[in-house]
Write a protein that holds these residues in place. Sequence first.
Motif, PDB file in Angstrom:
ATOM      1  N   ALA A 151       0.773  -1.158   0.119  1.00 52.56           N
ATOM      2  CA  ALA A 151       0.076  -0.028   0.092  1.00 52.56           C
ATOM      3  C   ALA A 151       0.969   1.088   0.215  1.00 52.56           C
ATOM      4  CB  ALA A 151      -0.843  -0.045   1.072  1.00 52.56           C
ATOM      5  N   SER A 152       1.983   1.158   0.861  1.00 54.09           N
ATOM      6  CA  SER A 152       2.950   2.302   0.738  1.00 54.09           C
ATOM      7  C   SER A 152       3.427   2.801  -0.569  1.00 54.09           C
ATOM      8  CB  SER A 152       3.874   2.083   1.820  1.00 54.09           C
ATOM      9  OG  SER A 152       5.014   1.172   1.493  1.00 54.09           O
ATOM     10  N   PHE A 153       3.652   1.468  -1.338  1.00 55.36           N
ATOM     11  CA  PHE A 153       3.981   1.696  -2.904  1.00 55.36           C
ATOM     12  C   PHE A 153       2.924   1.869  -3.880  1.00 55.36           C
ATOM     13  CE2 PHE A 153       8.087  -1.076  -2.009  1.00 55.36           C
ATOM     14  CZ  PHE A 153       8.550  -0.175  -1.111  1.00 55.36           C
ATOM     15  N   ASP A 154       1.694   2.314  -3.334  1.00 57.07           N
ATOM     16  CA  ASP A 154       0.699   2.507  -4.198  1.00 57.07           C
ATOM     17  C   ASP A 154      -0.029   1.523  -4.959  1.00 57.07           C
ATOM     18  OD1 ASP A 154      -1.082   4.901  -4.915  1.00 57.07           O
ATOM     19  OD2 ASP A 154       0.060   5.212  -6.780  1.00 57.07           O
ATOM     20  N   PHE A 155       0.167   0.195  -4.323  1.00 58.49           N
ATOM     21  CA  PHE A 155      -0.567  -0.916  -4.763  1.00 58.49           C
ATOM     22  C   PHE A 155      -2.053  -0.776  -4.475  1.00 58.49           C
ATOM     23  CE2 PHE A 155      -2.116  -4.947  -4.785  1.00 58.49           C
ATOM     24  CZ  PHE A 155      -1.509  -5.815  -5.994  1.00 58.49           C
ATOM     25  N   LYS A 156      -2.741  -0.850  -5.567  1.00 55.89           N
ATOM     26  CA  LYS A 156      -4.391  -0.411  -5.260  1.00 55.89           C
ATOM     27  C   LYS A 156      -5.216  -1.658  -5.802  1.00 55.89           C
ATOM     28  CE  LYS A 156      -3.625   4.640  -5.677  1.00 55.89           C
ATOM     29  NZ  LYS A 156      -3.752   4.521  -4.307  1.00 55.89           N
ATOM     30  N   ARG A 157      -6.406  -1.586  -5.421  1.00 56.74           N
ATOM     31  CA  ARG A 157      -7.443  -2.555  -5.625  1.00 56.74           C
ATOM     32  C   ARG A 157      -7.366  -2.789  -7.177  1.00 56.74           C
ATOM     33  NH1 ARG A 157     -11.053  -5.022  -2.686  1.00 56.74           N
ATOM     34  NH2 ARG A 157     -10.364  -4.007  -1.145  1.00 56.74           N
ATOM     35  N   GLY A 158      -7.343  -4.264  -7.660  1.00 52.55           N
ATOM     36  CA  GLY A 158      -7.323  -4.410  -8.909  1.00 52.55           C
ATOM     37  C   GLY A 158      -6.047  -4.544  -9.674  1.00 52.55           C
ATOM     38  N   ASP A 159      -4.935  -4.170  -8.942  1.00 51.95           N
ATOM     39  CA  ASP A 159      -3.629  -4.177  -9.305  1.00 51.95           C
ATOM     40  C   ASP A 159      -3.030  -5.763  -9.448  1.00 51.95           C
ATOM     41  OD1 ASP A 159      -3.509  -1.413  -9.783  1.00 51.95           O
ATOM     42  OD2 ASP A 159      -1.940  -1.126  -8.133  1.00 51.95           O
ATOM     43  N   LYS A 160      -2.103  -5.825 -10.358  1.00 45.73           N
ATOM     44  CA  LYS A 160      -1.738  -7.332 -10.346  1.00 45.73           C
ATOM     45  C   LYS A 160      -0.172  -7.434  -9.857  1.00 45.73           C
ATOM     46  CE  LYS A 160      -5.220  -7.750 -13.174  1.00 45.73           C
ATOM     47  NZ  LYS A 160      -5.567  -6.468 -13.352  1.00 45.73           N
ATOM     48  N   LEU A 161      -0.024  -8.615  -9.200  1.00 49.10           N
ATOM     49  CA  LEU A 161       1.240  -8.864  -8.629  1.00 49.10           C
ATOM     50  C   LEU A 161       1.634 -10.580  -9.014  1.00 49.10           C
ATOM     51  CD1 LEU A 161       2.803  -8.276  -4.852  1.00 49.10           C
ATOM     52  CD2 LEU A 161       2.463 -10.566  -5.747  1.00 49.10           C
ATOM     53  N   SER A 162       2.768 -10.372  -9.456  1.00 48.26           N
ATOM     54  CA  SER A 162       3.180 -11.677  -9.883  1.00 48.26           C
ATOM     55  C   SER A 162       4.331 -12.206  -9.231  1.00 48.26           C
ATOM     56  CB  SER A 162       3.944 -11.709 -11.483  1.00 48.26           C
ATOM     57  OG  SER A 162       2.877 -11.417 -12.333  1.00 48.26           O
ATOM     58  N   VAL A 163       4.610 -13.557  -8.959  1.00 51.31           N
ATOM     59  CA  VAL A 163       5.591 -14.181  -7.948  1.00 51.31           C
ATOM     60  C   VAL A 163       6.192 -15.139  -8.976  1.00 51.31           C
ATOM     61  CG1 VAL A 163       4.638 -13.834  -5.743  1.00 51.31           C
ATOM     62  CG2 VAL A 163       4.139 -15.929  -7.112  1.00 51.31           C
ATOM     63  N   VAL A 164       7.588 -15.329  -8.872  1.00 54.37           N
ATOM     64  CA  VAL A 164       8.396 -16.039  -9.724  1.00 54.37           C
ATOM     65  C   VAL A 164       9.589 -16.620  -9.081  1.00 54.37           C
ATOM     66  CG1 VAL A 164       9.589 -13.915 -10.452  1.00 54.37           C
ATOM     67  CG2 VAL A 164       9.829 -16.173 -11.758  1.00 54.37           C
ATOM     68  N   GLY A 165       9.614 -17.902  -8.678  1.00 53.80           N
ATOM     69  CA  GLY A 165      10.705 -18.643  -8.023  1.00 53.80           C
ATOM     70  C   GLY A 165      10.260 -19.831  -7.726  1.00 53.80           C
ATOM     71  N   ASP A 166      10.985 -20.684  -6.929  1.00 56.87           N
ATOM     72  CA  ASP A 166      10.735 -21.834  -6.276  1.00 56.87           C
ATOM     73  C   ASP A 166       9.855 -21.478  -4.997  1.00 56.87           C
ATOM     74  OD1 ASP A 166      12.397 -23.539  -7.928  1.00 56.87           O
ATOM     75  OD2 ASP A 166      14.011 -23.157  -6.672  1.00 56.87           O
ATOM     76  N   ASN A 167       9.342 -22.842  -4.288  1.00 61.97           N
ATOM     77  CA  ASN A 167       8.107 -22.488  -3.522  1.00 61.97           C
ATOM     78  C   ASN A 167       8.921 -21.894  -2.158  1.00 61.97           C
ATOM     79  OD1 ASN A 167       7.697 -25.033  -5.083  1.00 61.97           O
ATOM     80  ND2 ASN A 167       5.733 -24.684  -4.523  1.00 61.97           N
ATOM     81  N   ARG A 168       8.408 -20.727  -1.633  1.00 64.51           N
ATOM     82  CA  ARG A 168       8.906 -19.952  -0.895  1.00 64.51           C
ATOM     83  C   ARG A 168       7.776 -19.452   0.065  1.00 64.51           C
ATOM     84  NH1 ARG A 168      12.807 -22.324  -1.128  1.00 64.51           N
ATOM     85  NH2 ARG A 168      12.411 -22.735   1.035  1.00 64.51           N
ATOM     86  N   PRO A 169       8.060 -19.503   1.308  1.00 67.39           N
ATOM     87  CA  PRO A 169       7.061 -18.732   2.160  1.00 67.39           C
ATOM     88  C   PRO A 169       6.565 -17.293   1.806  1.00 67.39           C
ATOM     89  CG  PRO A 169       8.251 -20.178   3.627  1.00 67.39           C
ATOM     90  CD  PRO A 169       8.962 -19.995   2.220  1.00 67.39           C
ATOM     91  N   GLN A 170       7.650 -16.729   1.542  1.00 70.88           N
ATOM     92  CA  GLN A 170       7.627 -15.073   0.959  1.00 70.88           C
ATOM     93  C   GLN A 170       6.565 -15.011  -0.099  1.00 70.88           C
ATOM     94  OE1 GLN A 170      10.260 -16.804   2.140  1.00 70.88           O
ATOM     95  NE2 GLN A 170      10.331 -15.674   4.110  1.00 70.88           N
ATOM     96  N   LEU A 171       6.844 -15.917  -0.971  1.00 70.36           N
ATOM     97  CA  LEU A 171       5.831 -15.628  -2.178  1.00 70.36           C
ATOM     98  C   LEU A 171       4.461 -16.001  -1.865  1.00 70.36           C
ATOM     99  CD1 LEU A 171       8.408 -17.262  -4.987  1.00 70.36           C
ATOM    100  CD2 LEU A 171       8.235 -15.092  -3.928  1.00 70.36           C
TER     101      LEU A 171
END
Length: 646
Positions: free
Chosen positions: A57-77
């Motif tokens: 939210a502090s980086f201005d991520f808003k409703r409807g925005d898309k976030l992609s994760v790429v990598g092996d299975n990690r809790p943080q992802l």
Amino acid sequence: MSLVESPQTDTLPKLVVRNAATDPRGAGMREKTRGIWQTYSWSDYRDQVRDFALGLASFDFKRGDKLSVVGDNRPQLYFAQLAAQALGGVSVPVYQDSIAAELVYVLNHAETSIIVAEDQEQVDKALSLKDKLPKLRWIIFDDPRGLWSYDDPILQSYERVLEAGRAFAKAHPQYFETELTKGRPDDTSIIAYTSGTTGAPKGAMLSHRNMITTAEAFAEVNDVKVGDNWLSYLPMAWVGDASFSLGMAMVARLTANCPESPETVQRDLRELGPDVMLAPPRIWENMLTVIRVKAADASPLKRRVFEYFRGLAERCELQRSDGRGLSSAERLGLALGEILVYGPVRDQLGLRNARWCYTGGAPLGPDTYRFFRSFGINLKQVYGATEASALISCQPDAEANPNTVGRPIPRIEVKIDDRGEVMLKGANVFTGYFKQEDVTRDTVTPDGWLKTGDAGFFDKQGHLVIIDRAKDVGKLADGTAFAPQFIENKLKFSPFIREAVAFGHERPFVVAMIAIDMQTVGTWAEKRGLPYTSYMDLSRKPEVADLIGGEIAKANATLPDVQQVKRFLLLNKELEADDAEMTRTRKVRRKFVAEKYAKVIEGFYNDAKRVQVTMEITFEDGRKSTLTSDIVIHDLAPAEPVRRAA
């Protein structure tokens, strides 16, 4: 009452908060790092999701925005995906082994604004593409190793985002709760891109309602317990992983466990001893190969003991599946085999504690299926599709059958249309393809029936039987039905065959292209003093051709004469997803392969003895190269079919 009927539990992030309130100290997730399993309690899980969401939210991520994760299975992802959803955003997991062109297509099509990357390798890949991704604003990395000198302003560390989130919380103390409350069950939670067997991947939009109700239905007909250990090792971009590591974990409070790395999965599986497991056919086939190779390498006495009890177990499994009882001698033999063979094998595989295991994503050969069941592993078939939130049907414990995919899960309708295509309707059906309304209309009828593209029927017990992809089912020239996957699964039962592609539609007989298993064939060659320098060199050895010919003959003996493979060749390279021959989930892209190897197919039916093959090889950075060679076509004598249940 379904969880989606309560405003406190109608989205996946709300279930994280519920789980933390219900069982704050319970294990929500584990990961293995530097040889040690680290545990996140449900309260830790909630805090990570909340703080990362506020950082977004502090980086201005808003409703409807898309976030992609790429990598092996990690809790943080996983935390990052739920954090985006908590703000009304959408998670878009992508395959970590995708080449540059594939990533650009998916990330641009999804309009991804933030990428959360596991490590330096994925960061480098994302940075190399940033000029082609106009919507991209931030790249957030989890593992900082190797990234200390990177100064690109688009980069942020995972820890830095958490710190920003905690600072944001002080200035906006109710922000997270307010945004969480705004979430609705019909909001899109995930865009899962299909495997793309027929062309470019399509983004299937799955709502929170889809994910939650599907998990509830599955848990209703399976022995799922709070705290069950689940190994999160499947590709995060595959809808099967999202269904269990996010959907099932939130709904039923499973504990998701992330292995240390893809290379340590088997060792970590054995250490963990999960209670439940899902694996695609390739994993089961690899396990079977390992078992058979170890048995072949054992001393003569151990090998004879293994083969005796293996044969006994498979005979007894066939008798049980036919509804016939076992004699006292057979039961005594199985009890002794449990001590000497079956129990130790399950322990080596890490499945001694598993109450149930499922295979899904593609058909598993009946021989492989029976092998594991005969060794005391409760292996069952599950059937699903990306557009159906991963799950359509599954098998009850007492009705496991290699020839069916079980009964539809509760509260969905399944029917077979007049063309033999499987169709379904229910809360698990996706909301549509992202930015592809015309394709959505072609896939879902006006009254809500999803066309799966699979040909099937219901047997007398009410179990769904999948024949093949509807577009792949054909007929030989004489009118005999031809289902290539059935034949290919017979061939892949051999530990020496990694992939097989069968052809025969509107042709006089069946032929096959074979990709050998480099590891097992290489070991076989070394034991016989047969030198080789590469995959191509090994596949061209006459001795290897004789070996594979013998394996195909064994498979042919279980098939009617008209469906037996009459000619075959050994490819000089493996079929690869990077070369568009397979999907990232290891499904053959038949149309592409048929076009790419058109000259080979014609050579099969023109009675050619060898054929020149030019193969295009794609490297991870997108560069291409070609490989040209002459490949010998081999003929097989007809095998005498044996009487055995398919």
